[in-house]
Write an enzyme that holds these catalytic residues in place. Structure first.
Site, PDB file in Angstrom:
ATOM      1  N   ASP A  63       0.847  -1.206   0.000  1.00  0.00           N
ATOM      2  CA  ASP A  63       0.000   0.000   0.000  1.00  0.00           C
ATOM      3  C   ASP A  63       0.875   1.246   0.000  1.00  0.00           C
ATOM      4  O   ASP A  63       0.541   2.262   0.593  1.00  0.00           O
ATOM      5  CB  ASP A  63      -0.916  -0.017   1.235  1.00  0.00           C
ATOM      6  CG  ASP A  63      -2.006   1.044   1.170  1.00  0.00           C
ATOM      7  OD1 ASP A  63      -2.494   1.330   0.062  1.00  0.00           O
ATOM      8  OD2 ASP A  63      -2.367   1.588   2.231  1.00  0.00           O
ATOM      9  N   ASP A  99       3.465   2.382   8.086  1.00  0.00           N
ATOM     10  CA  ASP A  99       2.187   1.682   7.865  1.00  0.00           C
ATOM     11  C   ASP A  99       2.377   0.358   7.139  1.00  0.00           C
ATOM     12  O   ASP A  99       2.182   0.258   5.918  1.00  0.00           O
ATOM     13  CB  ASP A  99       1.210   2.570   7.091  1.00  0.00           C
ATOM     14  CG  ASP A  99       0.777   3.785   7.892  1.00  0.00           C
ATOM     15  OD1 ASP A  99       0.928   3.753   9.131  1.00  0.00           O
ATOM     16  OD2 ASP A  99       0.288   4.751   7.289  1.00  0.00           O
TER      17      ASP A  99
END
Length: 283
Positions: free
Chosen positions: A168, A185
């Site tokens: 991502d 993340d």
């Protein structure tokens, strides 16, 4: 500020001395700035599955290993215990990825501990000591854009050499620290060897970088690092030191259909012979 409920266990255990502020709240977690002794760190409080808005989670968790067959069966059936195991697997994925990537020379926040759905880790700061901004909040010159793009492509390569794909990656989960870009993340981090969608995810991560930095240095839009990187990875030739070109030429060699069909037929015959032998033993 008042100590959030989820952080109280860390305060009681002495892992956190003070909660200073809320840094951000996203689709996966809420992040707080905390003080641990003399150090300022951040505490990432994961949201449970009902609150998360991350889509297609199954695509990302494929290939992740569980401790035993009981857990695997429970996760497949979706029992309460299985959902609990799925949550632990989701949260632990980021911790495991952070340690593996830090050891591989990838610039990620240093993790310290993960307990009760809270990850305590390094607070990434800029040159002034303030919380580092996201990449999308930073204005870049063409030269700086090229430098950051080249650096992050190398980081992607280092990640892949460690067996991990971010999954991502974009300008929204890269921080601009005092020492350069930092990738954040990672709960959706993908096992490169065990996930059938690893290749398209890598290509998307690399394309996201080209599109973003291409705003400042348009020539980057014409590069094709993703396919080049994956081809080298499949061939076992990828290393962090490999001099990438950003160009990719597809293999146009015609498929030997006759040879392929011959191999298929040989395999079929071998399987039939094996089945006959097994049947004869049973008789």
């Amino acid at each position: 500020m008042k100590v959030p409920q989820r952080l109280k266990p860390l305060v009681e255990e002495g892992l956190v001395d003070e909660v200073l502020s809320q840094l951000m709240s996203g689709k996966e977690a809420t992040v707080y700035v905390v003080r641990s002794g003399d150090s300022i760190r951040c505490a990432k409080v994961y949201k449970d599955a009902k609150q998360r808005s991350f889509k297609n989670a199954v695509s990302y968790t494929e290939g992740r290993k569980v401790k035993n067959s009981r857990q695997a069966r429970a996760m497949e059936k979706g029992t309460r215990y299985g959902r609990q195991m799925q949550e632990e697997l989701w949260q632990n994925a980021e911790v495991d990825a952070l340690f593996r990537l830090a050891n591989a020379g990838v610039r990620v926040p240093q993790p310290y501990i993960c307990t009760d759905g809270v990850l305590l880790m390094e607070l990434v700061t800029d040159a002034e000591g303030d919380v580092a901004p996201r990449l999308n909040d930073v204005e870049l010159t063409p030269e700086r854009a090229r430098e950051c793009h080249a650096y992050l492509i190398n980081q992607v390569v280092r990640m892949l050499c460690a067996g991990i794909i971010h999954g991502d990656l974009s300008e929204y989960n890269i921080l601009m620290a005092a020492d350069g870009p930092v990738i954040i993340d990672l709960p959706q981090a993908v096992d490169a060897a065990g996930n059938n969608e690893a290749r398209p995810m890598l290509l998307r991560d690399v394309q996201n970088l080209a599109v973003y930095f291409g705003q400042f240095a348009p020539e980057l839009l014409a590069t094709d690092f993703g396919k080049e990187i994956w081809k080298l990875y499949e061939a076992g030739e990828l290393t962090p030191e490999y001099a990438l070109t950003g160009q990719f030429e597809a293999d146009t060699t015609p498929v030997d259909m006759a040879g392929l069909m011959h191999e298929i037929e040989e395999t079929r015959r071998e399987q039939e012979a094996l089945l006959r032998r097994l049947q004869e033993r049973q008789d």
